[in-house]
Write a protein that holds these residues in place. Structure first.
Motif, PDB file in Angstrom:
ATOM      1  N   GLU A   1       1.997   7.598 -10.517  1.00 26.53           N
ATOM      2  CA  GLU A   1       3.061   8.040  -9.788  1.00 26.53           C
ATOM      3  C   GLU A   1       3.553   6.759  -8.529  1.00 26.53           C
ATOM      4  O   GLU A   1       4.550   7.224  -7.915  1.00 26.53           O
ATOM      5  N   SER A   2       2.757   5.983  -8.460  1.00 30.10           N
ATOM      6  CA  SER A   2       2.840   4.916  -7.453  1.00 30.10           C
ATOM      7  C   SER A   2       3.744   3.786  -7.503  1.00 30.10           C
ATOM      8  O   SER A   2       3.487   2.892  -8.509  1.00 30.10           O
ATOM      9  N   GLU A   3       4.866   3.671  -6.630  1.00 32.78           N
ATOM     10  CA  GLU A   3       5.815   2.497  -6.682  1.00 32.78           C
ATOM     11  C   GLU A   3       5.141   1.388  -6.068  1.00 32.78           C
ATOM     12  O   GLU A   3       5.733   0.033  -6.254  1.00 32.78           O
ATOM     13  N   ALA A   4       4.371   1.705  -4.877  1.00 33.83           N
ATOM     14  CA  ALA A   4       3.862   0.474  -4.152  1.00 33.83           C
ATOM     15  C   ALA A   4       2.262   0.912  -3.757  1.00 33.83           C
ATOM     16  O   ALA A   4       1.932   1.903  -3.417  1.00 33.83           O
ATOM     17  N   VAL A   5       1.180  -0.109  -3.781  1.00 31.41           N
ATOM     18  CA  VAL A   5       0.204   0.001  -3.792  1.00 31.41           C
ATOM     19  C   VAL A   5      -0.315  -1.170  -2.686  1.00 31.41           C
ATOM     20  O   VAL A   5      -0.174  -2.223  -2.973  1.00 31.41           O
ATOM     21  N   MET A   6      -1.332  -0.802  -1.546  1.00 33.07           N
ATOM     22  CA  MET A   6      -1.742  -1.628  -0.822  1.00 33.07           C
ATOM     23  C   MET A   6      -3.210  -1.173  -0.532  1.00 33.07           C
ATOM     24  O   MET A   6      -3.639  -0.110  -0.863  1.00 33.07           O
ATOM     25  N   ALA A   7      -4.008  -2.234  -0.641  1.00 28.76           N
ATOM     26  CA  ALA A   7      -5.371  -2.209  -0.531  1.00 28.76           C
ATOM     27  C   ALA A   7      -6.239  -3.338  -0.217  1.00 28.76           C
ATOM     28  O   ALA A   7      -5.702  -4.573  -0.629  1.00 28.76           O
ATOM     29  N   PRO A   8      -7.465  -3.300   0.359  1.00 30.47           N
ATOM     30  CA  PRO A   8      -8.359  -4.458   0.342  1.00 30.47           C
ATOM     31  C   PRO A   8      -8.912  -4.549  -1.089  1.00 30.47           C
ATOM     32  O   PRO A   8      -8.967  -3.865  -1.825  1.00 30.47           O
ATOM     33  N   HIS A   9      -9.299  -5.868  -1.360  1.00 31.77           N
ATOM     34  CA  HIS A   9     -10.127  -6.305  -2.642  1.00 31.77           C
ATOM     35  C   HIS A   9     -10.934  -5.071  -2.840  1.00 31.77           C
ATOM     36  O   HIS A   9     -12.057  -4.897  -1.940  1.00 31.77           O
ATOM     37  N   GLY A  10     -11.123  -4.418  -4.024  1.00 34.82           N
ATOM     38  CA  GLY A  10     -12.095  -3.440  -4.381  1.00 34.82           C
ATOM     39  C   GLY A  10     -11.912  -3.085  -5.782  1.00 34.82           C
ATOM     40  O   GLY A  10     -10.911  -3.193  -6.238  1.00 34.82           O
ATOM     41  N   ALA A  11     -13.018  -2.323  -6.159  1.00 30.68           N
ATOM     42  CA  ALA A  11     -12.858  -2.026  -7.723  1.00 30.68           C
ATOM     43  C   ALA A  11     -11.724  -0.812  -7.773  1.00 30.68           C
ATOM     44  O   ALA A  11     -11.324  -0.540  -8.885  1.00 30.68           O
ATOM     45  N   GLY A  12     -11.551  -0.127  -6.538  1.00 32.99           N
ATOM     46  CA  GLY A  12     -10.310   0.965  -6.611  1.00 32.99           C
ATOM     47  C   GLY A  12      -8.942   0.407  -7.358  1.00 32.99           C
ATOM     48  O   GLY A  12      -8.167   0.904  -7.886  1.00 32.99           O
ATOM     49  N   LEU A  13      -8.960  -1.086  -6.978  1.00 31.12           N
ATOM     50  CA  LEU A  13      -7.793  -1.350  -7.740  1.00 31.12           C
ATOM     51  C   LEU A  13      -7.539  -1.709  -9.311  1.00 31.12           C
ATOM     52  O   LEU A  13      -6.454  -1.982  -9.659  1.00 31.12           O
ATOM     53  N   THR A  14      -8.645  -1.239  -9.728  1.00 28.40           N
ATOM     54  CA  THR A  14      -8.653  -1.483 -11.218  1.00 28.40           C
ATOM     55  C   THR A  14      -7.648  -0.374 -11.861  1.00 28.40           C
ATOM     56  O   THR A  14      -6.983  -0.526 -12.753  1.00 28.40           O
ATOM     57  N   ASN A  15      -7.378   0.687 -10.964  1.00 29.40           N
ATOM     58  CA  ASN A  15      -6.489   1.666 -11.353  1.00 29.40           C
ATOM     59  C   ASN A  15      -5.189   1.171 -11.470  1.00 29.40           C
ATOM     60  O   ASN A  15      -4.055   2.088 -12.003  1.00 29.40           O
TER      61      ASN A  15
END
Length: 365
Positions: A288-302
């Motif tokens: 559902e997300s059009e923008a994703v922000m995050a520190p580097h980590g395995a969560g960004l696998t998604n």
């Protein structure tokens, strides 16, 4: 004689001190040749920054080669239940653990453990990659499940996929998702303290390179659709903007995250802690997300399960990793990076808030 007995004892204990390669094995079947990606100047600059942060141990700014994809049919080999490594004639097969640099870190080389031998008749394959994929979704999707595409799309005869029952629930679930529609494939479960001598084994090449989430488009789309369908992902017209927080993590935390929160609120960005969600909920959220922000980590696998989005990733200045830049390159997502301060011993760091705000302004309200 004593040397042979010594190595025999080591093998009984699940330890193998030598390795071999099957790249030139007569049973190898090439499926797709290697090729090189093109990068624009901005992408090359980011890759150069990354290479510099690792003292040029990996430098994709000089060119990123997607490796050759292949299958190798092997006869009378052992699969080690504690690692997923293959053993051929008493030697670990390099291509079953990824690459030579991983051999010393593999349980096939470093762990002495009594493995009970069992013989198995028939045709088998496996994508177990331990300890790296143990409860780690990045390694699971990019180093394990993506390889099954090569087997399922190119082997029509009956084949059994060797798996461990004690893997994470989402790993068992997604394994079954990708097997649907392939009646020739079934699952056989190996124990951690077992080693199977199998009559025939089909070894798929690794697809992704080190520090890379890049997958050829047909494999990425296959995997995305399998997981979307398996979890029953539902389209949502109201697209979301999310920030994946690592506030509860032990490492790679953004030390000035509290400064970011008011800014995120003004731009309608939700703060998400992935560990509080089921895996189905995580997949739905990223879809559902059009923008994703995050520190580097395995969560960004998604990001693999986002339909289409823009990405802003935070890095400490001394550890700029390319995994998700290359995933975005594969999926055609717009990727940007913010480089923070030098990370401490736990890789924690601060980020420049004004650069985050500039990116939010750029993508619009």
């Amino acid at each position: 004689m004593l040397k042979k007995a010594f190595f025999g004892l080591l093998h009984t204990l699940g330890y193998h001190s030598r390795y071999t390669s099957v790249l030139h094995h007569p049973g190898k079947r090439s499926l797709r040749p290697s090729y090189v990606l093109d990068f624009d100047d901005a992408e090359k600059a980011f890759l150069e920054d990354s290479a510099r942060s690792f003292n040029y141990a990996i430098d994709y700014s000089l060119g990123y080669r997607q490796k050759e994809l292949y299958l190798v049919r092997l006869q009378d080999v052992q699969l080690l239940g504690n690692s997923g490594a293959l053993v051929l004639d008493g030697k670990v097969v390099v291509e079953s653990v990824g690459e030579v640099s991983r051999l010393a870190k593999s349980d096939a080389f470093k762990e002495v453990s009594l493995l009970l031998p069992k013989k198995r008749v028939g045709r088998y394959t496996s994508v177990l990659f331990l300890p790296w994929a143990d409860h780690n979704n990045y390694h699971w999707f990019f180093d394990c499940l993506s390889r099954l595409y090569l087997v399922l799309e190119h082997i029509q005869e009956p084949i059994q996929v060797i798996m461990r029952r004690d893997m994470a629930p989402y790993q068992l679930e997604t394994m079954h998702f990708v097997l649907k529609g392939y009646p020739q494939a079934s699952v056989s479960y190996i124990g951690k303290h077992e080693k199977w001598q199998v009559e025939e084994f089909v070894l798929p090449s690794f697809v992704a390179n080190a520090q890379s989430g890049f997958l050829p488009r047909e494999i990425a789309n296959w995997l995305r659709k399998k997981v979307w369908h398996g979890y029953g992902v539902q389209p949502n017209m109201a697209k979301r903007r999310i920030y994946i927080s690592r506030a509860n993590a032990k490492t790679r935390r953004v030390l000035n995250e509290l400064e970011l929160l008011p800014l995120l609120g003004r731009y309608g960005v939700e703060v998400v802690r992935a560990e509080e969600l089921t895996y189905q909920q995580q997949v739905q959220l990223f879809f559902e997300s059009e923008a994703v922000m995050a520190p580097h980590g395995a969560g960004l696998t998604n990001l693999l399960f986002s339909e289409q989005c823009q990405v802003l990733e935070f890095h400490p200045a001394n550890l700029i990793k390319t995994h998700y830049f290359l995933l975005c390159k594969a999926l055609g997502f717009r990727y940007s990076a913010v480089i923070g301060t030098t990370g401490d011993k736990l890789e924690n760091y601060t980020v420049p808030v004004q650069e985050v705000e500039a990116w939010l302004k750029d993508i619009g309200v």
